[in-house]
Structures are given as C-alpha cells and as structure tokens.
Scaffold this active site. Sequence first.
Site, PDB file in Angstrom:
ATOM      1  CG  HIS A   1      -2.502  -1.716  -2.646  1.00 10.14           C
ATOM      2  ND1 HIS A   1      -2.842  -1.361  -1.355  1.00 10.14           N
ATOM      3  CD2 HIS A   1      -3.221  -0.902  -3.461  1.00 10.14           C
ATOM      4  CE1 HIS A   1      -3.725  -0.372  -1.396  1.00 10.14           C
ATOM      5  NE2 HIS A   1      -3.976  -0.081  -2.662  1.00 10.14           N
ATOM      6  CB  CYS A   2      -2.783  -6.055   1.432  1.00 10.65           C
ATOM      7  SG  CYS A   2      -1.248  -6.988   1.358  1.00 10.65           S
ATOM      8  CB  SER A   3      -0.721  -3.006   4.941  1.00 10.65           C
ATOM      9  OG  SER A   3      -0.682  -4.322   5.449  1.00 10.65           O
TER      10      SER A   3
ATOM     11  N   GLY B   1       0.836  -1.190   0.000  1.00 10.00           N
ATOM     12  CA  GLY B   1       0.000   0.000   0.000  1.00 10.00           C
ATOM     13  C   GLY B   1       0.869   1.237   0.000  1.00 10.00           C
TER      14      GLY B   1
END
EC number: 3.1.3.48
Length: 182
Positions: free
Chosen positions: A141-143, A11
């Site tokens: 995306h994630c984190s 992210g």
Amino acid sequence: MEINKFICSQGPKKNSCEDFWRMVLEQESCIIVSLTETDDEDQVCYEYWVKEEDYELAFGRYVVKTLEIIEESSFTRTRLRLTDVSSDTSREIHHFWYPHWSDYGNPTNPAEILNLISKVNQKRKEMKKTADSQPGPIVVHCSAGIGRTGTFCTIDNALSQLRKEQTVCLPQTVLKIQKSKI
C-alpha cells in the site's frame, strides 16, 4: 508472473484499521509493504502499527504488537504479532516501511527500491521454505493504493520476467497485472 502474489491496498485510515487487519488475517498475509508516510491527522495513512518495540495497539478485536524493529539502509523492517482476540489466533507479520517515496514523485534512489523488492522477495522465499502452509499474498500500500503501489508491483513483475525470459515488455507487464488483478 506469479498470480495472487500481491494485494494492493490504500493506506489504512483510522476508521479502517480494523478492516485492514481483518483482511491481513483472512488472506493469510505475512508480509506488508508500506510505501508512504504515516500521519496522526489521518490524511495520508494512519499509524496502524507501533514504531517502538514491545508496545501494542488495539483495533477492535485485533491487537498488533511490535516484536522487533530492524533499521535497514533505506527502509525499516518490523516484526509484528497480529492477534485476533475473539478467536485467540495470531500470526507473525513482517512489515517493510519505505516512507521516502513521495506521492506523485519518483524514488530519489532507484537502487533503494530494488533493494526493498529484493529483501521482500527474500523474506517470502524464506517463509515458503519454513512454513507449514504457503504464505498468503503480500499486502502493498501507499496512500491511495494505485501510484507507488502499482509501480512497486510492476517493477517486481518486470524483474521476475527479466530473470526468466531475459527480456521484458513493460506495457505488456502492466496489462497482465491489470487483467490478473494481482
């Protein structure tokens, strides 16, 4: 397995939003899947798009304007206009935001993830039919860009393999993904 279907990313943080948008433009990506919450403290993922229609944010030479927000049952789909003001080029981006999957956790409702994957693929198929050129990779995306992101891509690939071959081997699917660097 479709090669180069995805770009897996962490992210964006406040100091990397301009780089994130540069990547989206350079890779000709038209779809972003965000699998994380956003936060103003810049710990997880900076809010790199505006969650209100007709507003915009600037990140260096890139301006991101929110054109339309569509609330689906378990995720939010947003149409964005990404403009590079230095070259006056712009592109429409379809942003799918699913913030209900916690870090290190499992989706509370697997049907929601399957629905999200279906809608993302439906939008990509639609874009391939109507676009003059093929859309670039889907940015996921994630984190951190590994756990939820990798799981999303693995599920998508496994479902595709299941449709084509009526069988799936998850360990082989994961190995193929790792080797191809989708």
